[in-house]
Design an enzyme around this catalytic site. Structure first.
Site, PDB file in Angstrom:
ATOM      1  N   CYS A  69       1.169  -1.256   3.006  1.00 54.52           N
ATOM      2  CA  CYS A  69       1.100  -0.682   4.260  1.00 54.52           C
ATOM      3  C   CYS A  69       0.830  -1.886   5.283  1.00 54.52           C
ATOM      4  O   CYS A  69      -0.172  -2.637   5.006  1.00 54.52           O
ATOM      5  CB  CYS A  69       0.088   0.463   4.505  1.00 54.52           C
ATOM      6  SG  CYS A  69       0.271   0.764   6.280  1.00 54.52           S
ATOM      7  N   CYS A  82      -6.440  -0.537  10.001  1.00 50.68           N
ATOM      8  CA  CYS A  82      -6.481   0.944  10.081  1.00 50.68           C
ATOM      9  C   CYS A  82      -7.336   1.511   9.391  1.00 50.68           C
ATOM     10  O   CYS A  82      -7.638   1.240   8.206  1.00 50.68           O
ATOM     11  CB  CYS A  82      -5.024   1.454   9.731  1.00 50.68           C
ATOM     12  SG  CYS A  82      -4.786   3.265   9.614  1.00 50.68           S
ATOM     13  N   CYS A  85      -7.281   4.419   5.566  1.00 51.45           N
ATOM     14  CA  CYS A  85      -7.096   4.224   4.167  1.00 51.45           C
ATOM     15  C   CYS A  85      -8.525   3.110   3.911  1.00 51.45           C
ATOM     16  O   CYS A  85      -8.828   2.303   4.766  1.00 51.45           O
ATOM     17  CB  CYS A  85      -6.119   3.448   3.710  1.00 51.45           C
ATOM     18  SG  CYS A  85      -4.633   4.386   3.639  1.00 51.45           S
ATOM     19  N   CYS A 163       2.556   5.574   7.972  1.00 55.45           N
ATOM     20  CA  CYS A 163       1.423   5.966   7.092  1.00 55.45           C
ATOM     21  C   CYS A 163       1.643   6.243   5.720  1.00 55.45           C
ATOM     22  O   CYS A 163       2.603   7.142   5.654  1.00 55.45           O
ATOM     23  CB  CYS A 163       0.786   6.895   7.856  1.00 55.45           C
ATOM     24  SG  CYS A 163      -0.789   7.568   6.955  1.00 55.45           S
ATOM     25  N   CYS A 396     -17.368  19.257  -1.350  1.00 55.96           N
ATOM     26  CA  CYS A 396     -16.570  17.763  -0.841  1.00 55.96           C
ATOM     27  C   CYS A 396     -17.567  16.787  -0.575  1.00 55.96           C
ATOM     28  O   CYS A 396     -17.339  15.723   0.029  1.00 55.96           O
ATOM     29  CB  CYS A 396     -15.718  18.174   0.418  1.00 55.96           C
ATOM     30  SG  CYS A 396     -16.709  19.050   1.894  1.00 55.96           S
TER      31      CYS A 396
END
Ligand SMILES: C[S@@+](CC[C@H](N)C(=O)[O-])C[C@H]1O[C@@H](n2cnc3c(N)ncnc32)[C@H](O)[C@@H]1O
Length: 438
Positions: A69, A82, A85, A163, A396
């Site tokens: 990317c 960005c 990620c 993305c 999570c």
């Protein structure tokens, strides 16, 4: 100061970690085995750790791959850095190994559960490490008329043109909705988009300064402008959600397996973003729980992600959820089955069920809980007092997972299995599933 480092591992927070003398340094955009030069602030007296910036990659490590990317990696350009990620430059097997390690490390450090003292199963990978997201939250870059992510650790927008985490349908929706919001003169503070491959359409949630009649009229114009957008949920901070069009999407419960049926969702209601990995998560949890023929207590049922498959195996399911719109979706999908829904706080209801049943009674043969990041403080004694012989805990957040497992052990449960699951490739996040028995 500028220091040379060899990156030894990926830290639980996502940065690469290396040592320079007594100093442990954390450096983003690095991979295990990398040799780098990093700038770190002069350590405060007595401090053993520092967070640094990557200056130069002097030799790539064995875990490094080319990131696909243009927005990934350090740099001052508005196209770079960005925050979406963290690990696009790390081979997927090395990501999985780091996630396994970080989950077990949290269990050791916070849960006082030594490795080897419980059965640990290998991590369940995501079926696709890229293009796996069917939903995501964005910021609206008003000046550019685009839906974007922020640069890492900042509130500056990245000029997002692609993305690699979004499913193709979701990415195309993102491209269409950004300019259409600007054309409709809507300025949301935050936007959540969701895409259904089964429906071939999407839905959006807009967090707006206010939801007035003119705003609703402009939202209708947005729907006309983006035909692949089926509906909207409009919400002002602290206000009630208002819908336009039909924001309820239907998804395949397990992509590629139509026999698993469909499930409703809405962009303002929690759903797993990675549908392929979610099918594996549900399968793993149910295999551990073995609910066949049991009366099952399900806490934090949301829109019924586990409830549907549970109801097919269990004798009955008592499903608890605090969020009204989530329960509405679950009821619409599963009403008429062997499921009773309860609106309210999971812990309060678990305790109330225990009081109703009385001491020593066994109302439920198994329980499944899937709390939000904050975990389920107090759940160990509540499950014990309810006489639940086995429970599956889906989490999570490794820290609250470890804290709550410790409390369950202190309440008399033993950890009979732990399975990490990767729901978010290219990031440090890891899901944990544990079987508790007594
Ligand atoms: C991680 S989500 C899981 C939802 C569902 N199990 C799924 O897989 O989609 C956590 C859920 O817990 C709900 N929740 C949060 N706090 C709660 C509470 N105190 N009592 C009951 N449910 C709660 C949230 O609304 C959310 O639906």
């Amino acid at each position: 100061m500028r220091i040379p480092l060899t990156i030894e591992a990926l830290a639980p927070g996502g940065e690469g970690v290396g040592r320079h003398g007594e100093l442990t340094a954390f450096v983003p955009w690095t991979a295990p085995g990398d040799r780098v030069l990093a700038d770190v602030p002069p350590p405060r007296p007595g401090a053993a750790t520092a967070h640094g910036a990557l200056v130069e990659l002097t030799a790539p490590g064995e875990a490094r791959v080319a990131a696909p990317c243009r927005h990934f990696g350090p740099g001052p350009s508005p196209d770079a850095a960005c925050g979406g990620c963290e690990w696009l430059h790390v081979a997927y097997p090395a990501q999985l190994a780091a996630k396994e390690r970080s989950l077990h490390e949290a269990l050791r450090r916070i849960g006082k559960l030594e490795p080897g003292s419980y059965p640990a199963r290998p991590i369940v990978p995501s079926p696709s490490p890229l293009r796996y997201r069917a939903r995501a939250k964005f910021h609206h870059d008003r000046a550019a008329g685009r839906l974007v992510f922020f640069r890492r650790r900042s509130h500056e927008p990245v000029r997002l043109r692609e993305c690699h985490l979004l499913s193709p349908g979701l990415d195309a929706l993102r491209e269409a909705v950004g300019p259409a919001l600007a054309a409709a003169r809507l300025s949301p503070r935050e936007v959540a988009l969701e895409w259904s491959d089964a429906a071939g359409r999407g839905a959006a949630w807009l967090l707006l300064p206010e939801v007035t009649a003119p705003v609703r009229a402009r939202a209708e114009a947005l729907l006309r402008d983006v035909p692949s957008l089926q509906g909207l949920v409009l919400q002002a901070e602290g206000g009630q959600p208002v819908t336009a069009g039909d924001p309820v999407l239907r998804h395949a419960r397990a992509p590629g397996r139509p026999e698993a049926g469909t499930q409703r969702s809405r962009p303002d209601v929690f759903q797993q973003a990675n549908r392929g990995a979610n099918a594996r998560l549900v399968e793993t949890a149910l295999e551990l729980l073995a609910p066949a023929g049991e009366d099952v207590l399900e806490l934090h049922c949301g829109a019924g992600n586990f409830t549907g498959p549970l109801s097919e195996q269990a004798r009955s399911v008592s499903a608890v959820e605090v969020q009204g719109p989530a329960l509405d979706l679950a009821r619409a999908d599963l009403g008429g089955r062997n499921v009773r829904f309860f609106a309210g706080d999971a812990l309060a209801l678990a305790r109330a069920f225990g009081r109703e049943a009385g001491p020593g009674a066994r109302r439920f043969g198994a329980a499944l809980l899937d709390p939000p990041r904050e975990g389920a403080r107090g759940i160990g004694p509540a499950l014990r007092d309810l006489g639940v012989p086995r429970a599956v805990y889906v989490s999570c957040d490794p820290a609250t997972f470890a804290r709550d497992l410790r409390a369950c052990v202190e309440a008399g449960y033993r950890v009979a299995a732990v399975v990490p699951v990767d729901m978010f490739p290219q990031t440090h996040h890891v899901e944990g599933v544990a079987l508790l028995e007594r």
